[in-house]
Design a protein around this motif. Structure first.
Motif, PDB file in Angstrom:
ATOM      1  N   SER A  31       0.788  -1.123  -0.063  1.00  0.00           N
ATOM      2  CA  SER A  31       0.052   0.092   0.050  1.00  0.00           C
ATOM      3  C   SER A  31       0.942   1.243  -0.028  1.00  0.00           C
ATOM      4  O   SER A  31       1.728   1.353   0.726  1.00  0.00           O
ATOM      5  CB  SER A  31      -0.950   0.135   1.137  1.00  0.00           C
ATOM      6  OG  SER A  31      -1.687   1.187   1.354  1.00  0.00           O
ATOM      7  N   ASP A  32       0.628   2.311  -0.530  1.00  0.00           N
ATOM      8  CA  ASP A  32       1.437   3.493  -0.824  1.00  0.00           C
ATOM      9  C   ASP A  32       0.780   4.364   0.288  1.00  0.00           C
ATOM     10  O   ASP A  32       1.188   5.650  -0.021  1.00  0.00           O
ATOM     11  CB  ASP A  32       1.054   4.038  -2.274  1.00  0.00           C
ATOM     12  CG  ASP A  32      -0.099   4.354  -2.889  1.00  0.00           C
ATOM     13  OD1 ASP A  32      -1.173   4.192  -1.983  1.00  0.00           O
ATOM     14  OD2 ASP A  32      -0.338   4.720  -3.965  1.00  0.00           O
ATOM     15  N   ARG A  33      -0.098   4.120   1.048  1.00  0.00           N
ATOM     16  CA  ARG A  33      -0.825   4.922   1.789  1.00  0.00           C
ATOM     17  C   ARG A  33      -0.324   4.470   3.322  1.00  0.00           C
ATOM     18  O   ARG A  33      -0.841   5.119   4.366  1.00  0.00           O
ATOM     19  CB  ARG A  33      -2.226   5.128   1.925  1.00  0.00           C
ATOM     20  CG  ARG A  33      -2.601   5.951   0.640  1.00  0.00           C
ATOM     21  CD  ARG A  33      -4.019   6.327   0.802  1.00  0.00           C
ATOM     22  NE  ARG A  33      -5.196   5.389   0.531  1.00  0.00           N
ATOM     23  CZ  ARG A  33      -6.377   5.315   0.793  1.00  0.00           C
ATOM     24  NH1 ARG A  33      -6.641   6.366   1.464  1.00  0.00           N
ATOM     25  NH2 ARG A  33      -7.232   4.366   0.592  1.00  0.00           N
ATOM     26  N   ILE A  34       0.432   3.619   3.614  1.00  0.00           N
ATOM     27  CA  ILE A  34       1.308   3.167   4.687  1.00  0.00           C
ATOM     28  C   ILE A  34       2.473   3.285   4.836  1.00  0.00           C
ATOM     29  O   ILE A  34       3.317   2.798   3.994  1.00  0.00           O
ATOM     30  CB  ILE A  34       0.877   1.715   5.035  1.00  0.00           C
ATOM     31  CG1 ILE A  34      -0.721   1.577   5.133  1.00  0.00           C
ATOM     32  CG2 ILE A  34       1.389   1.258   6.616  1.00  0.00           C
ATOM     33  CD1 ILE A  34      -1.315   0.170   5.293  1.00  0.00           C
ATOM     34  N   SER A  35       3.178   3.926   6.055  1.00  0.00           N
ATOM     35  CA  SER A  35       4.396   4.121   6.210  1.00  0.00           C
ATOM     36  C   SER A  35       4.869   3.473   7.584  1.00  0.00           C
ATOM     37  O   SER A  35       4.048   3.650   8.444  1.00  0.00           O
ATOM     38  CB  SER A  35       4.816   5.688   6.140  1.00  0.00           C
ATOM     39  OG  SER A  35       4.721   6.419   4.979  1.00  0.00           O
ATOM     40  N   LEU A  36       5.917   2.715   7.466  1.00  0.00           N
ATOM     41  CA  LEU A  36       6.405   2.168   8.525  1.00  0.00           C
ATOM     42  C   LEU A  36       7.472   2.842   9.270  1.00  0.00           C
ATOM     43  O   LEU A  36       8.412   3.179   8.784  1.00  0.00           O
ATOM     44  CB  LEU A  36       6.908   0.754   8.476  1.00  0.00           C
ATOM     45  CG  LEU A  36       5.896  -0.201   7.709  1.00  0.00           C
ATOM     46  CD1 LEU A  36       6.447  -1.547   7.545  1.00  0.00           C
ATOM     47  CD2 LEU A  36       4.441  -0.448   8.368  1.00  0.00           C
ATOM     48  N   VAL A  37       7.470   3.330  10.797  1.00  0.00           N
ATOM     49  CA  VAL A  37       8.466   3.969  11.503  1.00  0.00           C
ATOM     50  C   VAL A  37       9.201   2.799  12.161  1.00  0.00           C
ATOM     51  O   VAL A  37       8.663   2.272  12.949  1.00  0.00           O
ATOM     52  CB  VAL A  37       7.695   5.084  12.563  1.00  0.00           C
ATOM     53  CG1 VAL A  37       8.762   5.671  13.355  1.00  0.00           C
ATOM     54  CG2 VAL A  37       6.682   5.896  11.583  1.00  0.00           C
ATOM     55  N   GLU A  38      10.590   3.091  11.895  1.00  0.00           N
ATOM     56  CA  GLU A  38      11.485   1.945  12.507  1.00  0.00           C
ATOM     57  C   GLU A  38      12.100   2.845  13.965  1.00  0.00           C
ATOM     58  O   GLU A  38      12.640   3.794  13.837  1.00  0.00           O
ATOM     59  CB  GLU A  38      12.743   1.557  11.623  1.00  0.00           C
ATOM     60  CG  GLU A  38      13.570   0.717  12.658  1.00  0.00           C
ATOM     61  CD  GLU A  38      14.747   0.298  11.688  1.00  0.00           C
ATOM     62  OE1 GLU A  38      15.143  -0.807  11.699  1.00  0.00           O
ATOM     63  OE2 GLU A  38      14.913   0.792  10.437  1.00  0.00           O
ATOM     64  N   GLY A  39      11.611   2.387  14.958  1.00  0.00           N
ATOM     65  CA  GLY A  39      12.087   2.803  16.423  1.00  0.00           C
ATOM     66  C   GLY A  39      13.383   1.877  16.733  1.00  0.00           C
ATOM     67  O   GLY A  39      14.392   2.000  16.164  1.00  0.00           O
TER      68      GLY A  39
END
Length: 237
Positions: A31-39
């Motif tokens: 999906s181009d509307r989901i971004s994953l944030v890496e902590g």
């Protein structure tokens, strides 16, 4: 994602493999509307899933490492161990409500074959210990997994659903003694929510990591559930 009002989802659970499953974030792969944030670094399954999404980091907002467990246990003094105050959830309370299905004929295991309750084994630190199981073979266990059996029905003798048609797993004829042992090993792959302090004699879930040489950072079992002392000093029946 079908909600036209949603422009973007910022997902911030990089260290939890549970969200990589097909019934969660996994079904939105690409999906181009989901971004994953890496902590903290992506857990193993999340790292594979992240290849299908845009990813970013916010170093000034999220920590780059997991928090270490705050509970410390002295192996020489068990008097300071305080079990959780919340009641231990049982199998039925943890089960989700599922859509009704056609019920398959079920034959409950007889009293002398079903395991009505399991002795709770405790080590010197007050932790629950899962006794080793003598499984038949890896192939047999994998074949049993594919049958999608109801663990509680075949191990304890009863399904948590009074109406079997609402259970998504199979009941049917009773298993052999060896098949029940193999099924117990499968059930233990699910982590008990009460962890090391579970005292439920009918709990069939895992209370320590069953894999040898496991890298706990990518494991569904918490760090404290690795390297558990398996020497049993008492039992609760």
């Amino acid at each position: 994602m079908v909600d036209i009002h949603c422009q973007r989802v910022i997902f911030c659970a990089s260290a939890d493999n549970g969200y990589a499953r097909p019934d969660s974030l996994g079904r939105h792969r690409g999906s181009d509307r989901i971004s994953l944030v890496e902590g903290p670094p992506f857990a193993n399954e999340m790292r594979q899933l992240a290849k299908g999404f845009a990813t970013t980091t916010f170093d000034t907002v999220f920590m780059s490492k997991k928090l270490k467990p705050t509970r410390k246990v002295s192996f020489g003094d068990t008097s300071s161990i305080t079990p959780p105050t919340t009641p231990t959830p049982n199998y039925a309370s943890a089960a989700k409500t599922l859509p009704a299905q056609s019920a398959a004929p079920a034959t409950a295991p007889t009293t002398n074959t079903a395991i009505r309750s399991l002795a709770v084994c405790i080590n010197a630190q007050g932790h629950r210990v899962d006794r080793p199981l003598r499984t038949s073979s890896k192939d047999s266990v994998n074949a049993l997994k594919r049958r999608k059996l109801c663990n509680a029905f075949h191990i304890l003798g009863s399904c948590p659903y009074s109406n079997y048609s609402t259970c998504s797993h199979k009941h049917g004829p009773a298993l052999s003694a060896q098949e029940r042992v193999d099924l117990m090993s499968i059930a233990r792959l699910c982590v008990c929510s009460s962890g090391l302090f579970c005292e439920d004699p009918k709990c069939i879930y895992g209370h320590r990591c069953p894999w040898e040489n496991c890298n706990w950072k990518d494991c569904r079992f918490s760090e404290e559930m690795h390297g558990v002392d398996t020497r049993i000093v008492r039992e609760i029946v």
